[in-house]
Enzyme design. Structure first.
Site, PDB file in Angstrom:
ATOM      1  N   SER A 132       0.883  -1.173   0.000  1.00 22.33           N
ATOM      2  CA  SER A 132       0.000   0.000   0.000  1.00 22.33           C
ATOM      3  C   SER A 132       0.915   1.215   0.000  1.00 22.33           C
ATOM      4  O   SER A 132       2.091   1.111   0.388  1.00 22.33           O
ATOM      5  CB  SER A 132      -0.839   0.007   1.278  1.00 22.33           C
ATOM      6  OG  SER A 132      -1.363   1.299   1.532  1.00 22.33           O
ATOM      7  N   TYR A 145      -1.396  -0.752  10.469  1.00 28.41           N
ATOM      8  CA  TYR A 145      -1.537  -1.060   9.034  1.00 28.41           C
ATOM      9  C   TYR A 145      -0.276  -0.605   8.303  1.00 28.41           C
ATOM     10  O   TYR A 145       0.309  -1.361   7.517  1.00 28.41           O
ATOM     11  CB  TYR A 145      -2.779  -0.360   8.473  1.00 28.41           C
ATOM     12  CG  TYR A 145      -3.068  -0.654   7.013  1.00 28.41           C
ATOM     13  CD1 TYR A 145      -3.724  -1.821   6.628  1.00 28.41           C
ATOM     14  CD2 TYR A 145      -2.689   0.243   6.005  1.00 28.41           C
ATOM     15  CE1 TYR A 145      -3.998  -2.082   5.274  1.00 28.41           C
ATOM     16  CE2 TYR A 145      -2.957  -0.012   4.661  1.00 28.41           C
ATOM     17  CZ  TYR A 145      -3.617  -1.177   4.308  1.00 28.41           C
ATOM     18  OH  TYR A 145      -3.880  -1.438   2.972  1.00 28.41           O
TER      19      TYR A 145
HETATM   20  N1  LIG Z   1      -8.715  -0.729  -1.337  1.00 31.44           N
HETATM   21  C1  LIG Z   1      -7.696   0.093  -1.128  1.00 31.44           C
HETATM   22  O1  LIG Z   1      -7.846   1.331  -1.111  1.00 31.44           O
HETATM   23  C2  LIG Z   1      -6.304  -0.472  -0.936  1.00 31.44           C
HETATM   24  C3  LIG Z   1      -5.213   0.399  -1.019  1.00 31.44           C
HETATM   25  C4  LIG Z   1      -3.931  -0.088  -0.843  1.00 31.44           C
HETATM   26  C5  LIG Z   1      -3.733  -1.430  -0.578  1.00 31.44           C
HETATM   27  N2  LIG Z   1      -4.816  -2.273  -0.480  1.00 31.44           N
HETATM   28  C6  LIG Z   1      -4.551  -3.684  -0.189  1.00 31.44           C
HETATM   29  O2  LIG Z   1      -5.082  -4.472  -1.235  1.00 31.44           O
HETATM   30  C7  LIG Z   1      -5.413  -5.762  -0.722  1.00 31.44           C
HETATM   31  C8  LIG Z   1      -6.817  -6.139  -1.166  1.00 31.44           C
HETATM   32  O3  LIG Z   1      -7.704  -5.195  -0.619  1.00 31.44           O
HETATM   33  P1  LIG Z   1      -9.175  -4.917  -1.177  1.00 31.44           P
HETATM   34  O4  LIG Z   1      -9.297  -3.463  -1.202  1.00 31.44           O
HETATM   35  O5  LIG Z   1      -9.449  -5.748  -2.363  1.00 31.44           O
HETATM   36  O6  LIG Z   1      -9.986  -5.436   0.107  1.00 31.44           O
HETATM   37  P2  LIG Z   1     -11.416  -6.111   0.299  1.00 31.44           P
HETATM   38  O7  LIG Z   1     -12.327  -5.770  -0.822  1.00 31.44           O
HETATM   39  O8  LIG Z   1     -11.813  -5.768   1.694  1.00 31.44           O
HETATM   40  O9  LIG Z   1     -11.049  -7.661   0.221  1.00 31.44           O
HETATM   41  C9  LIG Z   1     -10.252  -8.248   1.219  1.00 31.44           C
HETATM   42  C10 LIG Z   1     -10.093  -9.731   0.908  1.00 31.44           C
HETATM   43  O10 LIG Z   1      -9.279 -10.336   1.931  1.00 31.44           O
HETATM   44  C11 LIG Z   1      -9.941 -11.498   2.417  1.00 31.44           C
HETATM   45  N3  LIG Z   1      -9.640 -11.721   3.824  1.00 31.44           N
HETATM   46  C12 LIG Z   1      -9.700 -10.823   4.836  1.00 31.44           C
HETATM   47  N4  LIG Z   1      -9.444 -11.430   6.007  1.00 31.44           N
HETATM   48  C13 LIG Z   1      -9.207 -12.734   5.730  1.00 31.44           C
HETATM   49  C14 LIG Z   1      -8.893 -13.875   6.514  1.00 31.44           C
HETATM   50  N5  LIG Z   1      -8.784 -13.809   7.860  1.00 31.44           N
HETATM   51  N6  LIG Z   1      -8.731 -15.073   5.905  1.00 31.44           N
HETATM   52  C15 LIG Z   1      -8.870 -15.169   4.554  1.00 31.44           C
HETATM   53  N7  LIG Z   1      -9.157 -14.144   3.756  1.00 31.44           N
HETATM   54  C16 LIG Z   1      -9.325 -12.929   4.338  1.00 31.44           C
HETATM   55  C17 LIG Z   1     -11.433 -11.199   2.220  1.00 31.44           C
HETATM   56  O11 LIG Z   1     -12.176 -12.385   2.099  1.00 31.44           O
HETATM   57  P3  LIG Z   1     -13.203 -12.987   3.205  1.00 31.44           P
HETATM   58  O12 LIG Z   1     -13.809 -11.849   3.961  1.00 31.44           O
HETATM   59  O13 LIG Z   1     -14.157 -13.777   2.365  1.00 31.44           O
HETATM   60  O14 LIG Z   1     -12.322 -13.854   4.044  1.00 31.44           O
HETATM   61  C18 LIG Z   1     -11.411 -10.467   0.880  1.00 31.44           C
HETATM   62  O15 LIG Z   1     -11.437 -11.404  -0.178  1.00 31.44           O
HETATM   63  C19 LIG Z   1      -5.239  -5.681   0.790  1.00 31.44           C
HETATM   64  O16 LIG Z   1      -4.006  -6.269   1.133  1.00 31.44           O
HETATM   65  C20 LIG Z   1      -5.215  -4.186   1.071  1.00 31.44           C
HETATM   66  O17 LIG Z   1      -4.485  -3.870   2.222  1.00 31.44           O
HETATM   67  C21 LIG Z   1      -6.102  -1.821  -0.669  1.00 31.44           C
END
Ligand SMILES: NC(=O)c1ccc[n+]([C@@H]2O[C@H](COP(=O)([O-])OP(=O)(O)OC[C@H]3O[C@@H](n4cnc5c(N)ncnc54)[C@H](OP(=O)(O)O)[C@@H]3O)[C@@H](O)[C@H]2O)c1
Length: 249
Positions: A132, A145
């Protein structure tokens, strides 16, 4: 190279957001994709849509990972799953810190520990880690985080040292704000909470999309084998890092 030269991928965070999009993109290229998340129903729908192989499990359950990963012989490990929290270290509960460290860092370390030996043996592999902009810049986000994502940055670099001389590539993708459910989960994760977070964080902003982020991942995967794309930072044009803050007393 063509992506299907990598036969098998494992994608975490596959039930929604960036992970689900990546599963769609990889399966469309003919890669066999193993998809991990907790939500079995969503994974099942993803499997029907894409042909991915679902594994509904909690990434905090290391024993389950130990049982599953070594036998899969995966070529691409995409560590996409992650959690965020509101506030900062002053507001953190024990659960907040445990969840951030367990999922954003410890699970990634275990997945690398379990998948990398096979890649080294086969002399082929690609690890994609999502960090991130919080890994690289200081701003008012959750401090734990930031800490876990900074560790992912260092881990991504360090694996290259551990595997020098082998055809193992490691790519860190460092996005700014991406339109997903991540903020809605902090408000409870219900459809109402996700809608409220959408209003707060995305309405009126030009955020990154999951297509943008997976375009970057696909670019790194497609490069010729002698090229390692180490770090890709992506931000919305209307989002900038930094800003020196000076508090007036
Ligand atoms: N969105 C942003 O603005 C942003 C910015 C920078 C970086 N990121 C990074 O990008 C990555 C993906 O984020 P996203 O935005 O796509 O998030 P999201 O839509 O909230 O999806 C998160 C995913 O992680 C899974 N997950 C969470 N806890 C888990 C656990 N205990 N066991 C197994 N799976 C788990 C969730 O699945 P279940 O709930 O089904 O388990 C879901 O598929 C993350 O690492 C985040 O930090 C996001």
């Amino acid at each position: 190279m063509t992506i299907s030269e990598y036969g098998k991928a494992l994608v975490t965070g596959a039930s929604t957001g960036i992970g689900a999009k990546l599963v769609e993109r990889l399966t469309a290229e003919g890669v066999e994709v193993h998809a991990i998340a907790r939500d079995a129903e969503r994974l099942e729908q993803l499997a029907e849509r894409t042909g991915a192989i679902p594994h509904a499990l909690d990434l905090g359950d290391t024993a389950q990972l130990e049982e599953l990963i070594p036998s899969l012989e995966i070529d691409i490990l995409a560590n996409i799953a992650g959690v965020s929290r509101m506030g900062n270290i002053l507001d953190s509960s024990r659960d907040d810190l445990d969840a951030l460290v367990d999922i954003n860092l410890t699970a990634v370390l275990h997945l690398v520990r379990l998948a990398l030996p096979g890649m080294v043996e086969r002399n082929s592999g690609h690890i994609v880690n999502i960090s991130s902009i919080a890994a690289h810049y200081n701003f008012f986000g959750h401090t734990a985080y930031h800490a876990t994502k900074a560790a992912i940055h260092q881990l991504s670099r360090q694996i290259r040292n551990d595997t020098l001389g082998k055809r193992i590539r490691v790519t860190e993708v460092s996005p700014g704000r991406v339109e997903t459910e991540i903020f809605g989960r902090n408000l409870g994760g219900t459809p109402e909470a996700i809608a409220a977070a959408h209003k707060e964080y995305f309405e009126g902003y030009e955020s990154l999309t999951t297509q943008d982020v997976t375009d970057a991942i696909m670019f790194a995967l497609r490069m010729p084998r002698h090229v390692n794309v180490g770090l890709l930072e992506l931000m919305p044009t209307f989002q900038v890092p930094g800003g020196l803050t000076f508090d007036r007393q």
